[in-house]
Design an enzyme around this catalytic site. Structure first.
Site, PDB file in Angstrom:
ATOM      1  N   ASP A  35     -27.259  26.459  -3.723  1.00  6.90           N
ATOM      2  CA  ASP A  35     -25.848  26.076  -3.727  1.00  6.90           C
ATOM      3  C   ASP A  35     -25.028  27.021  -2.859  1.00  6.90           C
ATOM      4  OD1 ASP A  35     -25.703  23.806  -5.594  1.00  6.90           O
ATOM      5  OD2 ASP A  35     -26.482  25.245  -7.055  1.00  6.90           O
ATOM      6  N   ASP A  93     -27.005  16.190  -9.943  1.00  3.59           N
ATOM      7  CA  ASP A  93     -26.824  17.641 -10.002  1.00  3.59           C
ATOM      8  C   ASP A  93     -25.671  17.959 -10.952  1.00  3.59           C
ATOM      9  OD1 ASP A  93     -26.555  20.345  -9.500  1.00  3.59           O
ATOM     10  OD2 ASP A  93     -25.853  20.102  -7.429  1.00  3.59           O
ATOM     11  N   MET A 100     -22.965  13.790  -7.779  1.00  3.79           N
ATOM     12  CA  MET A 100     -22.656  14.933  -8.650  1.00  3.79           C
ATOM     13  C   MET A 100     -22.353  14.424 -10.057  1.00  3.79           C
ATOM     14  SD  MET A 100     -23.049  17.715  -7.009  1.00  3.79           S
ATOM     15  CE  MET A 100     -22.406  18.819  -8.281  1.00  3.79           C
ATOM     16  N   HIS A 102     -33.160  24.345  -5.111  1.00  2.00           N
ATOM     17  CA  HIS A 102     -31.804  23.890  -4.777  1.00  2.00           C
ATOM     18  C   HIS A 102     -30.922  25.117  -4.564  1.00  2.00           C
ATOM     19  CE1 HIS A 102     -28.520  20.884  -5.051  1.00  2.00           C
ATOM     20  NE2 HIS A 102     -27.846  21.824  -5.700  1.00  2.00           N
ATOM     21  N   HIS A 132     -27.425  22.615  -0.821  1.00  2.00           N
ATOM     22  CA  HIS A 132     -26.265  21.817  -1.227  1.00  2.00           C
ATOM     23  C   HIS A 132     -25.027  22.563  -0.743  1.00  2.00           C
ATOM     24  CE1 HIS A 132     -23.667  20.285  -4.857  1.00  2.00           C
ATOM     25  NE2 HIS A 132     -23.267  19.788  -3.713  1.00  2.00           N
ATOM     26  N   SER A 155     -31.931  24.978  -9.579  1.00  2.00           N
ATOM     27  CA  SER A 155     -30.850  25.601  -8.817  1.00  2.00           C
ATOM     28  C   SER A 155     -30.847  27.104  -9.064  1.00  2.00           C
ATOM     29  CB  SER A 155     -29.510  25.006  -9.246  1.00  2.00           C
ATOM     30  OG  SER A 155     -28.465  25.857  -8.817  1.00  2.00           O
ATOM     31  N   MET A 199     -21.404  23.121  -0.465  1.00  2.00           N
ATOM     32  CA  MET A 199     -20.067  22.828  -1.007  1.00  2.00           C
ATOM     33  C   MET A 199     -19.081  23.613  -0.184  1.00  2.00           C
ATOM     34  SD  MET A 199     -21.249  22.920  -4.951  1.00  2.00           S
ATOM     35  CE  MET A 199     -22.772  23.739  -4.479  1.00  2.00           C
ATOM     36  N   MET A 219     -21.371  27.840  -1.510  1.00  2.00           N
ATOM     37  CA  MET A 219     -19.956  27.568  -1.825  1.00  2.00           C
ATOM     38  C   MET A 219     -19.065  28.505  -1.033  1.00  2.00           C
ATOM     39  SD  MET A 219     -20.097  27.187  -5.940  1.00  2.00           S
ATOM     40  CE  MET A 219     -21.526  26.491  -6.792  1.00  2.00           C
TER      41      MET A 219
END
Ligand code: DX5
Ligand code: ZN
Length: 225
Positions: A34, A174, A136, A32, A65, A9, A67, A36
């Site tokens: 992320d 993760d 998660m 990966h 990913h 990540s 979020m 957000m």
């Protein structure tokens, strides 16, 4: 034998030097990313324009990913950007089956994530719509948290359901993945492992990836026997 994938990540990478940071993990299976939005989780990272630039220079495929709230609206744009895999949160999607189909139609692998407290049972029937289920193993939002062993039974139940139905869905974990916790997650049935601090916190990220892969593969081998 099930394949063991290590997806570092970049949340733990140096955001000012992303291109160089990506080169340091060129032996990874995917990177990966992320995303957000400070609504679905109490943290803010990067959006689609930055992800598109990462996609343009990354030596490995992208595993996004998301979020973010209102996944139905925003996730398809990430698939349009040519990402290998796009994962939305079940808790943030109004029509997860429709969304998974839309991601696949746009050429991405469809992933769906569950927060630690979200049960997998309501989603078992829709597993054939997915390429990957992300369980998660910390509350989403921040890197560097401790692995939640309380999620292991859920990983086991998901693995049983997947193996029982013969569908080829990967189980990604993760959060808090280290050389120690990866063995427990692999034993429970996970086969794709995200690691932020364990990779970018190491002196040699590529060597850390190899060590994690070795630990994860060994457990997958034992579990299959
Ligand atoms: C947390 C993110 C993770 C995070 C993992 O919400 O989804 O991908 O970067 O970091 P570590 O491996 O440090 O727990
Ligand atoms: Zn993540």
């Amino acid at each position: 034998m099930t394949q063991c994938c290590i997806n570092p990540s970049i949340l733990s990478a140096d955001f000012v030097n992303l291109e160089a940071e990506l080169q340091r993990i060129s032996n990874a299976d995917a990177v990966h990313v992320d995303v957000m939005d400070n609504h679905f989780v109490p943290n803010l990272t990067i959006g689609l324009p930055v992800v598109q630039r990462i996609q343009a220079v990354s030596p490995v495929p992208l595993d996004a990913h998301l979020m973010i709230a209102d996944a139905d609206r925003w996730a398809p744009g990430f698939a349009d950007a040519g990402l290998a895999s796009v994962t939305f949160h079940a808790e943030a999607a109004i029509a997860p089956i429709k969304l998974a189909r839309e991601l696949r139609a746009r050429g991405a692998k469809a992933g769906m994530a569950l927060r630690p407290g979200t049960p997998v049972e309501p989603y078992l029937d829709m597993l054939p719509e997915l390429d990957m289920l992300l369980i998660m193993t910390v509350e989403p939002g921040f890197g560097g948290q401790a692995f939640l062993d309380v999620t292991l039974p859920k990983i086991r139940r998901a693995r049983q359901a997947i193996d029982g139905s013969g569908i080829g869905v990967a189980i990604q974990v993760d959060g808090g993945i280290t050389e120690d916790t990866i063995t427990r997650a692999a034993e429970a049935g996970a086969n794709v492992f995200v690691a932020g601090s364990a990779v970018y916190g190491a002196e040699d990220p590529a060597a850390a990836i190899n060590r994690l892969r070795e630990a994860g593969t060994q457990k997958l081998r034992t579990a299959a026997e």
